[in-house]
Scaffold this motif. Structure first.
Motif, PDB file in Angstrom:
ATOM      1  N   SER A   1      -4.173   4.573   4.458  1.00  0.00           N
ATOM      2  CA  SER A   1      -3.871   3.163   4.228  1.00  0.00           C
ATOM      3  C   SER A   1      -3.674   2.426   5.545  1.00  0.00           C
ATOM      4  CB  SER A   1      -2.612   3.025   3.368  1.00  0.00           C
ATOM      5  OG  SER A   1      -2.781   3.619   2.103  1.00  0.00           O
TER       6      SER A   1
ATOM      7  N   TYR B   1      -6.930   0.866   6.638  1.00  0.00           N
ATOM      8  CA  TYR B   1      -7.337  -0.285   5.829  1.00  0.00           C
ATOM      9  C   TYR B   1      -6.390  -1.461   6.050  1.00  0.00           C
ATOM     10  CZ  TYR B   1      -9.293  -2.977   2.015  1.00  0.00           C
ATOM     11  OH  TYR B   1      -9.909  -3.967   1.294  1.00  0.00           O
TER      12      TYR B   1
ATOM     13  N   VAL C   1      -1.153  -1.944  -4.489  1.00  0.00           N
ATOM     14  CA  VAL C   1      -2.398  -1.208  -4.242  1.00  0.00           C
ATOM     15  C   VAL C   1      -2.151   0.303  -4.266  1.00  0.00           C
ATOM     16  CG1 VAL C   1      -4.432  -1.044  -2.765  1.00  0.00           C
ATOM     17  CG2 VAL C   1      -3.032  -3.130  -2.724  1.00  0.00           C
TER      18      VAL C   1
ATOM     19  N   PHE D   1       0.837  -1.191   0.000  1.00  0.00           N
ATOM     20  CA  PHE D   1       0.000   0.000   0.000  1.00  0.00           C
ATOM     21  C   PHE D   1       0.880   1.251   0.000  1.00  0.00           C
ATOM     22  CE2 PHE D   1      -2.957  -3.133   1.518  1.00  0.00           C
ATOM     23  CZ  PHE D   1      -4.220  -2.675   1.166  1.00  0.00           C
TER      24      PHE D   1
ATOM     25  N   GLY E   1     -13.004  -3.956   3.837  1.00  0.00           N
ATOM     26  CA  GLY E   1     -13.664  -2.694   3.505  1.00  0.00           C
ATOM     27  C   GLY E   1     -14.807  -2.401   4.454  1.00  0.00           C
TER      28      GLY E   1
ATOM     29  N   HIS F   1      -7.167   1.337  -4.096  1.00  0.00           N
ATOM     30  CA  HIS F   1      -7.941   1.553  -2.874  1.00  0.00           C
ATOM     31  C   HIS F   1      -8.633   2.907  -2.960  1.00  0.00           C
ATOM     32  CE1 HIS F   1      -7.698   2.720   1.672  1.00  0.00           C
ATOM     33  NE2 HIS F   1      -8.911   2.301   1.357  1.00  0.00           N
TER      34      HIS F   1
ATOM     35  N   THR G   1     -10.158   5.660  -1.121  1.00  0.00           N
ATOM     36  CA  THR G   1     -10.092   6.078   0.282  1.00  0.00           C
ATOM     37  C   THR G   1     -11.382   6.717   0.777  1.00  0.00           C
ATOM     38  OG1 THR G   1      -9.047   8.159  -0.406  1.00  0.00           O
ATOM     39  CG2 THR G   1      -7.584   6.358   0.264  1.00  0.00           C
TER      40      THR G   1
ATOM     41  N   HIS H   1      -3.848   4.205  -4.683  1.00  0.00           N
ATOM     42  CA  HIS H   1      -5.064   4.730  -4.064  1.00  0.00           C
ATOM     43  C   HIS H   1      -5.526   6.003  -4.767  1.00  0.00           C
ATOM     44  CE1 HIS H   1      -3.398   8.192  -1.704  1.00  0.00           C
ATOM     45  NE2 HIS H   1      -2.295   7.470  -1.717  1.00  0.00           N
TER      46      HIS H   1
ATOM     47  N   ILE I   1     -10.972  -8.582   0.837  1.00  0.00           N
ATOM     48  CA  ILE I   1     -11.032  -7.121   0.686  1.00  0.00           C
ATOM     49  C   ILE I   1     -12.447  -6.611   0.937  1.00  0.00           C
ATOM     50  CG2 ILE I   1      -9.035  -6.982  -0.850  1.00  0.00           C
ATOM     51  CD1 ILE I   1     -10.914  -6.699  -3.209  1.00  0.00           C
TER      52      ILE I   1
ATOM     53  N   VAL J   1     -11.700  -1.744  -2.663  1.00  0.00           N
ATOM     54  CA  VAL J   1     -10.487  -2.016  -3.428  1.00  0.00           C
ATOM     55  C   VAL J   1     -10.880  -2.680  -4.747  1.00  0.00           C
ATOM     56  CG1 VAL J   1      -8.344  -3.341  -3.522  1.00  0.00           C
ATOM     57  CG2 VAL J   1      -8.989  -2.179  -1.417  1.00  0.00           C
TER      58      VAL J   1
ATOM     59  N   ASP K   1     -13.463   3.001   0.898  1.00  0.00           N
ATOM     60  CA  ASP K   1     -12.706   1.837   1.375  1.00  0.00           C
ATOM     61  C   ASP K   1     -13.035   0.576   0.584  1.00  0.00           C
ATOM     62  OD1 ASP K   1     -10.786   2.497   3.383  1.00  0.00           O
ATOM     63  OD2 ASP K   1     -12.434   3.041   4.716  1.00  0.00           O
TER      64      ASP K   1
END
Length: 845
Positions: free
Chosen positions: A349, A352, A524, A343, A621, A587, A589, A526, A617, A594, A592
């Motif tokens: 992050s 998560y 990942v 991440f 989330g 991701h 944000t 974002h 995920i 993915v 939440d």
């Protein structure tokens, strides 16, 4: 030349004037436009001086605050966020103030009437003129400059454009000023004639203006910096052009030109209004610049508040280091890692990652800058120009094209996107131009009523990220990147194989991921989703220049899955197993959620792993949303998932998410140390294993790049909180986008920089606590000292206490704090100190 220009007393040569302008310009931090609104430390050009001295300097030069008001700290004491023992530590260090203890300091603080304390402040010509006349010359000057700058820097927002003939900044302004009669109508008789008689060269014009104003070498630096701070928004916006030019090896002096414009304005006001009273008051103002100066530009109120702020930082450090001391060791070693997920180091992050590892013990998460070590210029399918996907500190490397693997589908998308862009331009012209806008409101406006209704009541479909505009869901899933190096339309695109190998090697080493690879590794990136939000890019990835990290994640995964890249990495003893597959992800944000990309390319052998990832995920989330919603104004026991998702689609939502509000620490350590710790979404997390870092090249890269970027973010939030008037952008509901580059608060005034109040304050409490960044690194103290010795700019941040640097041992305990002058001192995290603080508060009350 007219006699109005007095050159009888020449103080400065052109060379001295140019240097003075340049020096003042370097004190202004850059501000990027809304399309890539990345966080910047607004004190950037001032870090060569201590935090405390700059606090006094900014107060003196422009009335800028660098701490919170007194009552904020008094409330923090009651809430146990600011410990009286820490106030006593700071008082003991400060030799100029003597108190027996913290309670006596607080009692004295409460008795002072801060509102009656007169703070010394620099006065410009416009401000002196306002005091002796009925006109508000500072605001008039600011509005004229802002109106002109909005036109000059317009980025396709205005439909009627002035032909600037590619003129320089100063030349374009001078032509406008020579013909604009507004100053004369306001009472500045002959203003345009005064400007006409000045030279066309900005340095020469500034020299004549400064000589006419009678400023000497001692007062000039104070005066010039003060002028730039008066128009801080536009000054910072112009500074980003100089920054970008320097990043690519070019030299530009646009801020110096802009400063010449400000000086010439002051010259015009002074000579147009010249009378004995103005001359006398201006002489006094110049004397005060020198007499009161930086060191004298303070008062007891500022000194008291600086003591409180330092103690506030110390108290926060106690809580942070205390978390590491009482950390319960994870049983991660007993669980075989099936999936690794890399991440961004972003504080969002952390929430998560923690929830993902909680619901999926077989997952291991890592932290790395969100561009993943692949600085590219990314061109979306159907577009002609690209945009940088890398931190503002470094230049982009290679131009990478987006594509759809199906050639027929790719060509259709290209054609459709070009038609959409042409239609959008025509529609905008019809809606915004001076004539057809009248026809737009009646016949066309009625057709938008259904959309207005559905948008107002949240009856909307999920909003795609701007990178996906004009694409169907299936097309989005098939989007890929073309990394093959080739000639494309007269330019080279893609990445040569040798460079792919070097970038892959550098990225894996910087991630501390050179062995023990899992079967599936998620890269990942974002991004954020919101509508009707001028500052939307500020919620995307700062490491990707205010863009979504999707492109970088895709480039990283394609390169790391490349068999030839892996073969050459093996030569350097980095062996990625054939059973390891890298998967690009994103991701969101805000929600939440993915997203997984190009899952059709995942081998059959990894389908079970893929299904497990999809399940995990979803669980993570849901858990992360339940945690984040505690900071949002959700009422009742409604559906949390629907509530959070609806915020991203709500055109009236002023807080789609809290962004990086709360960021206050940066932890550089193996995940085994931080796993299981609840850092409350306040900490940047970078994976690092110093034992694998031969020669400490990775440590050097971390301390000179991510550590700098995280301090930029932290200080942007800090400055926007302590003085939103000067370093923030005010009330979001009053914003008007100007020139497509920034916002005004209302219809006039300076370009606003920094964050809106709604990004840091919920209407009752501050969601961002103004704390300077605490950097905790698990590495030998000697190695960190070597980096400070090698990099003066990094050492300045630590020596001058813009950030606090702390050392962590291999057991995960924070043991030392950097004390300046390349020395450490031991940290003492005392047991029971918070309980003792409560007793002290009772005694104080």
């Amino acid at each position: 030349m007219s006699n109005s220009i007095n050159t009888s007393e020449i103080i400065f040569t052109n060379e001295k004037m140019a240097q003075a302008l340049h020096t003042a310009a370097k004190k202004i931090a850059p501000l990027w436009p809304l399309e890539n609104f990345v966080a910047v430390n607004p004190y950037l050009g001032l870090s060569g001086h201590s935090f405390e001295s700059i606090a006094r300097q900014l107060s003196f030069q422009a009335g800028i605050q660098t701490t919170m008001p007194r009552d904020y700290y008094l409330k923090a004491i009651q809430e146990n966020k600011l410990l009286l023992e820490d106030i006593e530590i700071v008082l003991a260090k400060n030799k100029t103030i003597e108190y027996d203890d913290a309670p006596s300091f607080i009692r004295d603080l409460k008795s002072k009437d801060f509102e009656k304390v007169k703070t010394p402040k620099v006065n410009t010509v416009a401000e002196v003129a306002r005091k002796i006349s009925s006109a508000n010359w500072p605001d008039f000057m600011l509005d004229c400059i802002s109106s002109w700058a909005s036109s000059y820097f317009d980025q396709a927002q205005s439909q009627w454009k002035k032909d600037k003939h590619q003129l320089s900044l100063f030349s374009a302004w001078k032509i406008e000023a020579e013909t604009n009669r507004s100053p004369s109508l306001m009472g500045l008789k002959g203003f345009h004639q005064l400007i006409t008689e000045l030279p066309d060269n900005p340095t020469e014009a500034a020299k004549i203006a400064i000589d006419s104003l009678g400023l000497d070498e001692e007062a000039l630096p104070i005066y010039l910096h003060s002028l730039l701070l008066r128009v801080g928004g536009w000054s910072s916006y112009i500074a980003h052009f100089d920054w970008d030019s320097n990043r690519y090896g070019r030299e530009e002096e646009l801020v110096s030109e802009f400063l010449s414009i400000l000086v010439c304005w002051e010259y015009g006001i002074f000579n147009a209004l010249k009378n004995p009273v103005l001359e006398s008051q201006w002489k006094i103002a110049k004397e005060e610049m020198i007499k009161k100066g930086f060191s004298e530009g303070s008062n007891s109120a500022i000194s008291d508040l600086l003591i409180l702020q330092e103690a506030y930082d110390l108290s926060a450090q106690r809580k942070l280091t205390g978390k590491f001391k009482v950390k319960v060791q994870s049983n991660q070693e007993n669980i075989k890692c099936k999936v690794q997920a890399v991440f961004c180091i972003d504080v969002r992050s952390e929430v998560y990652r923690r929830n993902l590892e909680s619901v999926a013990p077989e997952f291991e998460t890592l932290g790395f800058a969100g561009f993943f070590g692949f600085p590219i210029n990314f061109v979306k399918v159907g577009h002609d120009d690209g945009y940088d996907q890398c931190p503002a500190l470094i230049p982009s490397g290679y131009k990478v094209l987006e594509k759809i693997d199906d050639q027929n589908q790719n060509e259709k998308v290209i054609l459709r996107r070009k038609l959409n862009r042409a239609f959008s331009f025509a529609w905008k012209s019809f809606k915004s131009s001076a004539i057809t806008s009248f026809g737009f409101v009646s016949p066309v406006g009625l057709s938008l009523l259904p959309k207005l209704f559905t948008d107002s009541f949240g009856i909307t479909r999920p909003v795609p990220h701007p990178q996906h505009n004009g694409l169907s869901k299936k097309e989005i899933e098939n989007l890929s990147v073309d990394i093959e190096s080739r000639q494309n339309g007269g330019q080279i695109t893609g990445i040569p194989l040798a460079d792919r190998v070097n970038m892959a090697k550098g990225a894996l080493q910087a991630m501390s991921l050179t062995n023990n690879f899992a079967r599936m590794i998620m890269i990942v990136g974002h991004g954020s989703t919101s509508v009707n939000n001028p500052h939307a890019s500020g919620l995307d990835c700062g490491a990707c220049a205010g863009q979504s990290g999707e492109a970088n994640a895709k480039v990283a995964s394609v390169i790391l899955n490349d068999k030839e890249v892996r073969r050459q990495l093996a030569i350097d003893n980095i062996f990625i197993p054939d059973t390891t597959y890298f998967l690009a992800c994103l991701h969101d944000t805000t929600t939440d959620e993915v997203s997984l990309f190009n899952t059709d390319l995942v081998p059959d052998s990894h389908q079970e792993d893929l299904e497990n990832i999809k399940q995990r995920i979803r669980q993570a989330g849901k858990s992360a949303r339940a945690e984040r919603v505690l900071r949002m104004s959700m009422e009742g026991d409604g559906d949390i998932d629907s509530f959070v998702r609806s915020r991203s689609n709500d055109w009236s939502q002023i807080r789609p998410e809290w962004g990086l509000a709360g960021c206050s620490s940066f932890v550089v350590a193996p995940r085994t140390i931080t796993r299981g710790l609840n850092l409350e979404g306040r900490s940047f997390l970078h994976s690092y294993n110093w034992k694998d870092d031969k020669g400490f090249a990775v440590l050097e890269a971390i301390m000179t790049a991510p550590m700098i970027v995280t301090s930029w973010i932290n200080l942007q939030y800090y400055a926007s909180t302590v003085d939103n008037k000067h370093f923030g952008s005010g009330n979001k509901t009053l914003h008007n986008v100007t020139s497509g580059v920034g916002v005004l608060e209302g219809f006039a005034g300076d370009l606003r920089s920094g964050l809106p109040m709604q990004s840091i304050y919920d209407g009752v409490n501050y969601q961002h606590e103004p704390l300077r960044l605490s950097v905790v690194i698990n590495a030998p103290k000697e190695a960190m000292i070597q980096m400070l010795e090698k990099h003066d700019s990094v050492r300045e941040l630590c020596d001058n206490r813009w950030i606090f640097l702390m050392a962590m041992n291999d057991e995960g305990e924070v043991t030392d704090i950097y004390d300046g002058e390349l020395k450490w001192k031991k940290l003492n995290v005392e047991e029971g100190i918070f309980e003792r603080n409560e007793k002290l508060i009772e005694e104080l009350v």
